[in-house]
Scaffold this motif. Structure first.
Motif, PDB file in Angstrom:
ATOM      1  N   VAL A  30       0.834  -1.194   0.000  1.00  0.00           N
ATOM      2  CA  VAL A  30       0.000   0.000   0.000  1.00  0.00           C
ATOM      3  C   VAL A  30       0.874   1.250   0.000  1.00  0.00           C
ATOM      4  N   LEU A  31       0.288   2.323  -0.494  1.00  0.00           N
ATOM      5  CA  LEU A  31       0.962   3.615  -0.590  1.00  0.00           C
ATOM      6  C   LEU A  31       0.400   4.560   0.463  1.00  0.00           C
ATOM      7  N   LEU A  32       1.270   5.273   1.132  1.00  0.00           N
ATOM      8  CA  LEU A  32       0.856   6.227   2.159  1.00  0.00           C
ATOM      9  C   LEU A  32       1.150   7.644   1.686  1.00  0.00           C
ATOM     10  N   GLY A  33       0.283   8.553   2.075  1.00  0.00           N
ATOM     11  CA  GLY A  33       0.516   9.933   1.661  1.00  0.00           C
ATOM     12  C   GLY A  33      -0.589  10.854   2.105  1.00  0.00           C
ATOM     13  N   PHE A  34      -0.788  11.903   1.304  1.00  0.00           N
ATOM     14  CA  PHE A  34      -1.738  12.952   1.660  1.00  0.00           C
ATOM     15  C   PHE A  34      -2.613  13.273   0.461  1.00  0.00           C
ATOM     16  N   ASP A  35      -3.891  13.473   0.723  1.00  0.00           N
ATOM     17  CA  ASP A  35      -4.833  13.871  -0.320  1.00  0.00           C
ATOM     18  C   ASP A  35      -5.118  15.352  -0.153  1.00  0.00           C
ATOM     19  N   GLY A  36      -4.557  16.150  -1.063  1.00  0.00           N
ATOM     20  CA  GLY A  36      -4.718  17.599  -0.974  1.00  0.00           C
ATOM     21  C   GLY A  36      -5.921  18.126  -1.724  1.00  0.00           C
ATOM     22  N   GLY A  37      -6.778  17.220  -2.231  1.00  0.00           N
ATOM     23  CA  GLY A  37      -7.959  17.670  -2.954  1.00  0.00           C
ATOM     24  C   GLY A  37      -7.642  18.076  -4.382  1.00  0.00           C
ATOM     25  N   ASP A  38      -8.594  18.714  -5.026  1.00  0.00           N
ATOM     26  CA  ASP A  38      -8.445  19.066  -6.439  1.00  0.00           C
ATOM     27  C   ASP A  38      -7.280  20.015  -6.695  1.00  0.00           C
ATOM     28  N   VAL A  82      -3.240   5.974   0.577  1.00  0.00           N
ATOM     29  CA  VAL A  82      -3.724   6.666  -0.631  1.00  0.00           C
ATOM     30  C   VAL A  82      -3.603   5.807  -1.893  1.00  0.00           C
ATOM     31  N   GLY A  83      -3.213   4.560  -1.726  1.00  0.00           N
ATOM     32  CA  GLY A  83      -3.121   3.747  -2.934  1.00  0.00           C
ATOM     33  C   GLY A  83      -2.544   2.375  -2.696  1.00  0.00           C
ATOM     34  N   TYR A  84      -2.288   1.713  -3.801  1.00  0.00           N
ATOM     35  CA  TYR A  84      -1.891   0.300  -3.827  1.00  0.00           C
ATOM     36  C   TYR A  84      -0.829   0.134  -4.907  1.00  0.00           C
ATOM     37  N   TYR A  85       0.140  -0.737  -4.668  1.00  0.00           N
ATOM     38  CA  TYR A  85       1.087  -1.048  -5.739  1.00  0.00           C
ATOM     39  C   TYR A  85       1.171  -2.550  -5.954  1.00  0.00           C
ATOM     40  N   GLN A  86       1.567  -2.913  -7.150  1.00  0.00           N
ATOM     41  CA  GLN A  86       1.617  -4.329  -7.494  1.00  0.00           C
ATOM     42  C   GLN A  86       2.641  -4.557  -8.603  1.00  0.00           C
ATOM     43  N   ALA A  87       3.367  -5.641  -8.500  1.00  0.00           N
ATOM     44  CA  ALA A  87       4.246  -6.108  -9.576  1.00  0.00           C
ATOM     45  C   ALA A  87       3.884  -7.556  -9.853  1.00  0.00           C
ATOM     46  N   ASP A  88       3.590  -7.866 -11.101  1.00  0.00           N
ATOM     47  CA  ASP A  88       3.212  -9.224 -11.468  1.00  0.00           C
ATOM     48  C   ASP A  88       4.456 -10.062 -11.728  1.00  0.00           C
ATOM     49  N   ALA A  89       4.379 -11.330 -11.340  1.00  0.00           N
ATOM     50  CA  ALA A  89       5.517 -12.221 -11.564  1.00  0.00           C
ATOM     51  C   ALA A  89       5.776 -12.442 -13.051  1.00  0.00           C
ATOM     52  N   GLY A  97      -5.640  -7.123 -12.511  1.00  0.00           N
ATOM     53  CA  GLY A  97      -6.181  -8.453 -12.275  1.00  0.00           C
ATOM     54  C   GLY A  97      -7.292  -8.423 -11.245  1.00  0.00           C
ATOM     55  N   LYS A  98      -7.931  -9.565 -11.047  1.00  0.00           N
ATOM     56  CA  LYS A  98      -9.104  -9.635 -10.167  1.00  0.00           C
ATOM     57  C   LYS A  98      -8.756  -9.276  -8.725  1.00  0.00           C
ATOM     58  N   THR A  99      -7.679  -9.868  -8.202  1.00  0.00           N
ATOM     59  CA  THR A  99      -7.318  -9.621  -6.801  1.00  0.00           C
ATOM     60  C   THR A  99      -6.867  -8.180  -6.607  1.00  0.00           C
ATOM     61  N   GLY A 100      -6.046  -7.695  -7.527  1.00  0.00           N
ATOM     62  CA  GLY A 100      -5.573  -6.319  -7.425  1.00  0.00           C
ATOM     63  C   GLY A 100      -6.712  -5.318  -7.453  1.00  0.00           C
ATOM     64  N   LYS A 101      -7.678  -5.550  -8.331  1.00  0.00           N
ATOM     65  CA  LYS A 101      -8.833  -4.653  -8.404  1.00  0.00           C
ATOM     66  C   LYS A 101      -9.637  -4.694  -7.107  1.00  0.00           C
ATOM     67  N   ALA A 102      -9.764  -5.886  -6.533  1.00  0.00           N
ATOM     68  CA  ALA A 102     -10.533  -6.013  -5.285  1.00  0.00           C
ATOM     69  C   ALA A 102      -9.852  -5.229  -4.158  1.00  0.00           C
ATOM     70  N   ILE A 103      -8.513  -5.320  -4.080  1.00  0.00           N
ATOM     71  CA  ILE A 103      -7.791  -4.577  -3.042  1.00  0.00           C
ATOM     72  C   ILE A 103      -7.864  -3.079  -3.308  1.00  0.00           C
ATOM     73  N   THR A 111     -10.539   6.213   0.542  1.00  0.00           N
ATOM     74  CA  THR A 111      -9.978   7.425  -0.058  1.00  0.00           C
ATOM     75  C   THR A 111     -10.355   7.470  -1.522  1.00  0.00           C
ATOM     76  N   LYS A 112     -11.295   8.324  -1.876  1.00  0.00           N
ATOM     77  CA  LYS A 112     -11.831   8.342  -3.235  1.00  0.00           C
ATOM     78  C   LYS A 112     -10.791   8.737  -4.277  1.00  0.00           C
ATOM     79  N   ALA A 113      -9.741   9.427  -3.862  1.00  0.00           N
ATOM     80  CA  ALA A 113      -8.708   9.837  -4.811  1.00  0.00           C
ATOM     81  C   ALA A 113      -7.573   8.819  -4.901  1.00  0.00           C
ATOM     82  N   SER A 114      -7.745   7.656  -4.273  1.00  0.00           N
ATOM     83  CA  SER A 114      -6.666   6.668  -4.254  1.00  0.00           C
ATOM     84  C   SER A 114      -6.326   6.188  -5.663  1.00  0.00           C
ATOM     85  N   CYS A 115      -5.101   5.708  -5.809  1.00  0.00           N
ATOM     86  CA  CYS A 115      -4.615   5.252  -7.102  1.00  0.00           C
ATOM     87  C   CYS A 115      -3.975   3.878  -6.950  1.00  0.00           C
TER      88      CYS A 115
END
Length: 203
Positions: A30-38, A82-89, A97-103, A111-115
């Motif tokens: 997971v990614l940590l950070g700050f959501d400063g809005g628009d 604020v987000g999620y990261y993934q590297a596929d083998a 992928g299905k699992t990544g999308k679910a997470i 956090t609606k602005a998450s990436c």
């Protein structure tokens, strides 16, 4: 989102070192950070490696997210997931992928602005060998699902890195064997003395 997405070198390097430690596995975190809005957008300042085994069973994921959530709430200044990261083998795969999308959906509820950031193994190989382009695909939530962010002809709309050269830093940390020292939540489950927050990894 008008402010876009920017990341310090620390979270990008942690994600890359996580993948480097387990090159034959899919890894995520997971990614940590700050959501400063628009106006200011999302600023990613850290990453927490979670799994490198078969992408996680729900109970393990919930425990991991609860621990990370408790950590960010104990910090001051509005730090959040604020987000999620993934590297596929598999080489060249740049889909959640299905699992990544679910997470990613699970985090988006908070956090609606998450990436999501996908490590592109082809771009990573190119970066290590010759050029500086960031080896990440920025994926954002649209009404019809998660999509790679479109970048215009001037390079706007993608991930912006703040700080030094990711390539130079990655090669330095690789030579210093930092990828062997990073710990993820999988390893923490086996040995609770291993801190998957990795606070001193890049000190």
């Amino acid at each position: 989102m008008g402010g876009g997405y920017k990341a310090d070198t620390t979270p990008l390097l942690k994600a890359l070192l996580h993948g480097a430690k387990f090159p034959s596995c899919s890894v995520n975190g997971v990614l940590l950070g700050f959501d400063g809005g628009d106006a200011d957008g999302v600023h990613v300042v850290d990453a927490v490696p979670l799994f490198h085994t078969a992408l996680p069973l729900a109970p393990h994921l919930e425990v991991a997210l609860a621990m990370v959530d408790a950590y960010v709430k104990a910090q001051q200044g509005g730090l959040q997931i604020v987000g999620y990261y993934q590297a596929d083998a598999a080489y060249g795969v740049t889909e959640l992928g299905k699992t990544g999308k679910a997470i990613a959906d699970r985090l988006h509820q908070q956090t609606k602005a998450s990436c999501a950031l996908l490590i592109d193994s082809k771009k990573l190989a190119a970066m290590v060998n010759e050029k500086e382009d960031l080896p990440f695909e920025l994926v954002v939530r649209r009404p019809n699902g998660w999509q790679v962010a479109k970048v215009d002809k001037d390079g706007n709309g993608g991930l912006v890195c703040t700080g030094g050269s990711v390539r130079d830093l990655l090669l330095n940390y690789w030579n210093a064997q930092k990828h062997h020292k990073i710990c993820d939540f999988d390893e923490h489950l086996d040995d609770i003395t291993k801190d998957f927050l990795n606070p001193d990894l890049l000190a």
